[in-house]
Enzyme design. Structure first.
Site, PDB file in Angstrom:
ATOM      1  N   CYS A  73      -2.747   2.150 -21.855  1.00 50.00           N
ATOM      2  CA  CYS A  73      -1.475   2.163 -22.570  1.00 50.00           C
ATOM      3  C   CYS A  73      -1.418   1.050 -23.615  1.00 50.00           C
ATOM      4  CB  CYS A  73      -0.329   2.005 -21.573  1.00 50.00           C
ATOM      5  SG  CYS A  73       1.274   1.841 -22.367  1.00 50.00           S
TER       6      CYS A  73
ATOM      7  N   ASN B 150      13.411   8.576 -27.771  1.00 46.02           N
ATOM      8  CA  ASN B 150      13.023   9.890 -27.259  1.00 46.02           C
ATOM      9  C   ASN B 150      12.487   9.647 -25.867  1.00 46.02           C
ATOM     10  OD1 ASN B 150      13.474  11.061 -29.795  1.00 46.02           O
ATOM     11  ND2 ASN B 150      11.356  10.775 -30.429  1.00 46.02           N
TER      12      ASN B 150
ATOM     13  N   HIS C   8      10.148   2.873 -24.106  1.00 51.49           N
ATOM     14  CA  HIS C   8      10.269   2.308 -25.450  1.00 51.49           C
ATOM     15  C   HIS C   8      11.166   3.191 -26.308  1.00 51.49           C
ATOM     16  CE1 HIS C   8       7.332   5.454 -26.286  1.00 51.49           C
ATOM     17  NE2 HIS C   8       7.556   5.288 -27.570  1.00 51.49           N
TER      18      HIS C   8
HETATM   19 ZN   LIG Z   1       2.290   0.843 -20.502  1.00 52.40          ZN
END
Ligand SMILES: [Zn+2]
Length: 389
Positions: free
Chosen positions: A73, A184, A197
């Site tokens: 990520c 979103n 986020h």
């Molecule tokens: Zn992450």
């Protein structure tokens, strides 16, 4: 004490800002250890003669990260041997320039309507502009799993302070006409990274939606002397039927003509034009009512509900400041446990919505639902037909 901010620059020149919760120590900044890859050059704006709207074309975005596992990520903290977008071993709230932006990295002015003299638009160059603007990523937490609704009130407040800071700063950039703060959530609506986020787009033009709502607000004030949202708030609070939550400074309700199976608007009681105008007490209050609204939306089904949370702020150079009013619109296409509403012919081609559920039903479900968390607020009391509690 207010949220503290530290600024740094990533290896490729992008700006990154760390927002620190008021009561935690500020960690020293680390350097981005990655080699500097060149940033993709900006995209293009093309003017649609038929609708009078700008369309951004950003072909470099095709190569962007798609649903990485936690170990890959880009929004998780950096670890030895695994640098991410965020050069820190831990962090609270971070904002940085998107590596694959739809707008930017250049910022400047574009014409609101290059087609006003049609004789000159025969050339493609007249209908084309650099995709000026800025796209930022707002990371809510260093935890890979979770969502905004899982943040405690202090952290939600830090995110609000980050939104306020970015709104004020981006609105002051020459050429920026509108700052759009949004989230979103959910793969169903195209989220490509699950780490909690949101995003910010700073546009060099007023968006098509805001053009319509702003013009209506201006006309309403011209005709009545009042702000349109003040009248909408009064209408919804008087009815009470569609109210979901009320706090000292905000009301959360399903709008009378809701378009989506789940739709909640959160409106400040005091007229402000943008997030940065909210005062301390309002930001504290918002941190609670916003999180609680999301927990109730997540309580509707056995799995988290996909949604779009969209802040509607006044255009930077709006025609009538006394007509504008900040608000948040949360919408979800989820109409049943395993069913999504798709925008078909009428909605997609004509912009003419056909709703599947009544606003009153949705509001009642959200008032009565068990929120997906322990520390919840009481729902608004539904009113009887005379409007009495
Ligand atoms: Zn992450």
């Amino acid at each position: 004490m207010s949220t503290q901010i530290s600024r740094n620059t990533l290896a490729d020149g992008r700006e990154i800002l760390f927002f620190h919760d008021t009561d935690s120590p500020v960690a020293p900044l680390a350097e981005d250890q990655r080699s500097a890859e060149p940033r993709p050059s900006g995209g293009q704006l093309r003017f649609d003669l038929l609708t009078g709207e700008w369309v951004a074309v950003a072909t470099h975005r095709q190569s962007r990260t798609h649903l990485p596992v936690a170990a890959e990520c880009p929004l998780c903290p950096s670890a030895p041997g695994r640098p991410t977008e965020i050069p820190a071993a831990d962090y609270e709230v971070v904002v940085f320039e998107n590596r694959f932006p739809s707008l930017g990295p250049g910022i400047g002015a574009v014409s609101a309507d290059p087609s006003h003299n049609f004789a000159e638009v025969a050339a493609e160059s007249a209908l084309t502009a650099p995709a000026y603007g800025r796209c930022e990523v707002v990371v809510f937490s260093s935890e890979h799993n979770g969502s905004f609704a899982d943040l405690d009130t202090a952290r939600a407040r830090t995110v609000i302070d980050a939104w306020a800071n970015r709104t004020r700063e981006l609105a002051s950039c020459a050429g920026i006409e509108q700052v759009f703060v949004f989230e979103n959530r959910g793969e169903e609506i195209g989220v490509t990274i699950n780490h909690p986020h949101g995003q910010i787009y700073a546009y060099p033009y007023v968006t098509p939606h805001t053009k319509v709502t702003s013009a209506r607000a201006v006309q309403h004030r011209r005709e009545t002397g009042r702000a349109l949202m003040a009248d909408i708030l009064a209408f919804e609070r008087r009815s009470g039927e569609r109210m979901v939550l009320e706090s000292a400074h905000f009301s959360a309700f399903v709008p009378y003509a809701a378009r989506w199976p789940v739709e909640v608007h959160i409106v400040p009681h005091r007229q402000v034009l943008s997030i940065d105008e909210l005062d301390e007490a309002e930001r504290e209050d918002l941190a609670r009512i916003y999180s609680e609204t999301l927990r109730r939306i997540d309580g509707l089904y056995s799995t988290p509900t996909p949604y779009i949370a969209a802040w509607h702020q006044a255009p930077v150079n709006c025609e009538d400041r006394a007509a504008e009013w900040l608000h948040l619109e949360i919408t979800s296409p989820r109409r049943a446990e395993n069913k999504l509403k798709f925008l078909a012919g009428s909605e997609a081609a004509m912009g003419a919505f056909v709703g599947d559920v009544s606003a009153e039903e949705t509001a009642a479900r959200l008032r009565n639902v068990q929120p997906r968390s322990a520390d919840s607020m009481p729902a608004a009391e539904p009113t009887n037909e005379d409007g009495h509690r």
